[in-house]
Design a protein around this motif. Structure first.
Motif, short mmCIF file in Angstrom:
data_model
loop_
_atom_site.label_atom_id
_atom_site.label_comp_id
_atom_site.label_asym_id
_atom_site.label_seq_id
_atom_site.Cartn_x
_atom_site.Cartn_y
_atom_site.Cartn_z
N ASP A 40 -5.22 2.03 -8.81
CA ASP A 40 -5.74 3.20 -8.11
C ASP A 40 -5.45 1.86 -6.40
OD1 ASP A 40 -7.58 4.23 -6.33
OD2 ASP A 40 -9.51 3.85 -7.48
N GLN A 41 -6.08 2.64 -5.04
CA GLN A 41 -6.09 1.99 -4.20
C GLN A 41 -7.38 1.33 -2.86
OE1 GLN A 41 -2.88 5.23 -2.95
NE2 GLN A 41 -2.35 2.95 -1.77
N ALA B 151 -2.56 5.92 2.22
CA ALA B 151 -3.06 6.39 0.70
C ALA B 151 -3.61 7.51 -0.31
CB ALA B 151 -4.77 5.44 0.39
N ILE B 152 -2.95 7.74 -1.31
CA ILE B 152 -2.60 8.55 -2.10
C ILE B 152 -3.65 9.86 -1.92
CG2 ILE B 152 -1.77 9.66 -4.05
CD1 ILE B 152 0.14 8.20 -3.21
N LYS B 153 -4.69 9.65 -2.18
CA LYS B 153 -6.82 10.28 -2.18
C LYS B 153 -6.47 10.85 -0.82
CE LYS B 153 -8.19 8.01 -6.54
NZ LYS B 153 -9.09 6.53 -6.58
N ALA C 90 0.40 -1.11 0.02
CA ALA C 90 -0.40 -0.07 -0.05
C ALA C 90 0.93 1.04 0.25
CB ALA C 90 -0.73 0.55 1.36
N THR D 248 -2.61 1.49 6.93
CA THR D 248 -2.18 1.72 5.68
C THR D 248 -3.10 2.87 5.00
OG1 THR D 248 -2.86 -0.82 4.79
CG2 THR D 248 -0.57 -0.30 5.44
N ALA D 249 -4.77 2.44 5.10
CA ALA D 249 -5.68 3.23 5.29
C ALA D 249 -5.27 4.55 5.11
CB ALA D 249 -7.19 2.78 5.11
N ASP E 54 -10.33 1.40 -0.27
CA ASP E 54 -10.53 2.48 0.60
C ASP E 54 -9.91 2.08 2.05
OD1 ASP E 54 -11.38 4.58 -1.15
OD2 ASP E 54 -13.65 3.39 -1.03
N GLU E 55 -10.25 1.10 2.12
CA GLU E 55 -10.00 0.26 2.88
C GLU E 55 -8.91 0.27 4.23
OE1 GLU E 55 -11.30 -1.50 1.23
OE2 GLU E 55 -11.49 -3.53 0.86
N ASP E 56 -7.66 -0.02 2.81
CA ASP E 56 -6.37 -0.42 3.05
C ASP E 56 -5.57 -0.18 2.62
OD1 ASP E 56 -6.66 -2.29 1.61
OD2 ASP E 56 -6.79 -3.74 2.87
N GLY E 57 -5.33 0.62 1.30
CA GLY E 57 -5.11 1.67 0.79
C GLY E 57 -4.14 0.56 -0.95
N ILE E 58 -4.03 -1.13 -0.42
CA ILE E 58 -4.07 -2.12 -1.87
C ILE E 58 -4.28 -2.10 -2.73
CG2 ILE E 58 -3.77 -4.68 -1.84
CD1 ILE E 58 -2.25 -3.77 0.93
N GLY F 205 1.71 3.04 -2.23
CA GLY F 205 0.88 4.03 -3.45
C GLY F 205 1.49 4.64 -4.43
N GLN G 291 5.46 7.97 3.54
CA GLN G 291 6.02 8.60 2.14
C GLN G 291 5.47 9.69 2.24
OE1 GLN G 291 6.26 7.01 -0.48
NE2 GLN G 291 5.56 5.41 -0.24
N ARG H 37 -0.93 -3.51 8.09
CA ARG H 37 -2.45 -2.94 7.22
C ARG H 37 -3.50 -2.23 8.21
NH1 ARG H 37 -3.86 -7.27 1.84
NH2 ARG H 37 -1.62 -6.83 1.22
#
Lengths: 64, 409
Positions: free
Chosen positions: A25-26, B116-118, A12, B112-113, A28-32, A14, B361, B109
């Motif tokens: 894309d990632q 996230a880039i957004k 994740a 991580t949310a 929403d719940e964990d950026g995976i 990103g 990061q 995990r």
């Protein structure tokens, strides 16, 4: 170009989204990672290659 | 039977001490011994504080390969792991950065949310306001001023407090304890006390978030504690990790980066005169590469035999991956010792590589993009108010930077 991603390996970071946001894309719940387009256009190819190179988990595979 | 000395043993006997000292007058360059070792070969033996002699890996390609290799462990409890310092007495467990998968991935995990880039992009206007307000305060306050105290430390501290849900009013407390934890020269007892203070503090906050959840990262962890997915101690460990990592590193990049730009006025002028996002983003990557503030090496231990450049790292042997010299590897970055904000530095390893790459990061990058893209434009006459020789550098820190940076305008 054909792209596959490994969601189990993904950490994740990103960075694929930063490199090529039309292709990655990632979740929403964990950026995976979520693969938006497994067959990127020729214009996107360089960005996708960069995404694979900076992925810290080596979770992006490219077949030409 | 012959009495030839085993070449590996002989090399261990000659191993130089690690970490090494930077050269006088070159505060932005890695220690010259690291460069010598990089030129000599892919692997060297170094001697640590406890007399152990792990392998030192200096080249970019080897480091990336090893950091991405599942035969390499980050588990600090595994025999052979090259520790930075003695384990604190009565240790209260370690966070996921010192564990291997699957436990590492399970815990990571959970947090991580928000990175996230957004989600990070959505924070950009708020960060821009924090930066603008602090610059307004600086311009209205005393001149000269210490940039660390007035700007470099408050920016990331305010941001991480908001993200985690930590009251910023407590910043003196958590900054002071963090400073002790990341100092190389404190005693194990001092480090343990400081860590205990922060664990206790985060545990208290966790209690509040369990009782009164809010829209922040700690409340997210509190929910998981309530759901039984995470112990309260694990949650506190994670909170401490994110709080320290979230402010110290970025603060050092802001202050040290500004000093490096003062020493390279033509590069500073590029940032002062542009609002081109591409150039600003590129400047952030180059400063991350060039400064590489996490200068104590990534620590790992081999779990199987691994061959690198014709040599075999045996299972159970420690590895130190000196990312600072990898970012100056001429095989990867032409003219590596030149600060060039226009170069493509994006493949640097300032955040590490592999599954343990810095969780924060995206946030760090965004904060630095806002800071470097704003500070020098808003205060075009910003300049040092002390000679370089008088600036106190964090040679004793596990993260590098400056303790103070007097500036004027």
């Amino acid at each position: 170009m054909k792209v596959t991603v490994d969601q189990d390996r993904c950490v994740a970071s990103g960075q694929c989204v930063v490199a090529a946001m039309e292709v990655f894309d990632q979740r929403d719940e964990d950026g995976i990672v979520v693969l938006l387009n497994p067959e990127p256009t020729a214009e996107q190819a360089e960005d996708v290659r960069h995404a694979a190179a900076v992925c810290p988990a080596l979770a992006i595979e490219i077949q030409d | 039977m012959t009495s030839t000395v085993n070449p590996v043993d002989e090399r261990a006997a000659r191993a130089p001490e690690f970490p090494m000292a930077r050269a006088a007058g070159c505060p932005f360059d890695p220690p010259p011994e690291l460069r010598d070792l990089q030129q000599e070969g892919p692997l060297a033996r170094v001697r640590l504080w406890d007399g152990s002699t792990p392998w030192l890996v200096t080249r970019y390609a080897d480091q990336r390969a090893l950091l991405g290799d599942p035969r390499v462990s980050a588990d600090i409890y595994r025999p052979g792991y090259p520790r930075q310092a003695p384990m604190p007495p009565g240790g209260s467990g370690v966070s996921f950065i010192l564990k291997d998968d699957p436990e590492h991935a399970r815990l990571r995990r959970m947090v991580t949310a928000p990175f996230a880039i957004k989600r990070v992009e959505a924070m950009r206007p708020g960060v821009q306001k924090i930066v603008d307000d602090l610059i307004d305060e600086m311009l209205a306050g005393p001149n000269p001023v210490d940039l660390v105290e007035a700007f470099a430390l408050p920016v990331p501290s305010l941001v991480i407090c908001q993200l985690l849900g930590v009251p910023y009013a407590d910043h003196d407390f958590f900054q002071d304890n963090s400073k002790v934890i990341i100092n190389r020269d404190v005693t194990p007892e001092q480090r343990s006390t400081a860590h205990g203070n922060l664990i206790e503090y985060l545990d208290g906050l966790m209690g509040e978030k369990i009782a009164h959840p809010a829209d922040d990262l700690l409340s997210g962890l509190a929910e998981r504690v309530t759901a039984g997915e995470l112990s309260r101690n694990e949650a506190a460990q994670m909170g401490v990790l994110l709080l320290i990592a979230g402010h110290e590193t970025t603060a050092n990049m802001i202050a040290l980066g500004t000093l490096a730009l003062f020493e390279h006025p033509e590069q500073l002028a590029l940032l002062r005169d542009t609002d081109d996002r591409r150039l600003i983003d590129s400047a952030v990557e180059e400063l991350l590469r060039y400064l590489h503030i996490t200068h104590s090496g990534r620590r790992r231990v081999a779990v199987e035999d691994i061959e690198i450049g014709g040599e075999v790292i045996r299972a159970g042997e420690g590895l130190i991956l000196a990312n600072d010299i990898a970012n100056r590897d001429p095989g990867m970055f032409p003219e590596p010792d030149r600060l060039d904000l226009r170069r493509d530095a994006r493949r640097h390893v300032a955040f590490g590589f592999g599954v343990h790459q810095c969780l924060g990061q995206p946030l760090a990058r965004m904060e630095l993009q806002v800071v470097y893209g704003t500070l020098y434009r808003r205060i075009p006459t910003l300049r040092p108010a002390a000679e370089l020789e008088r600036i106190p550098f964090k040679h004793d820190g596990s993260v590098y930077g400056v303790y103070e940076l007097p500036v004027t305008w």
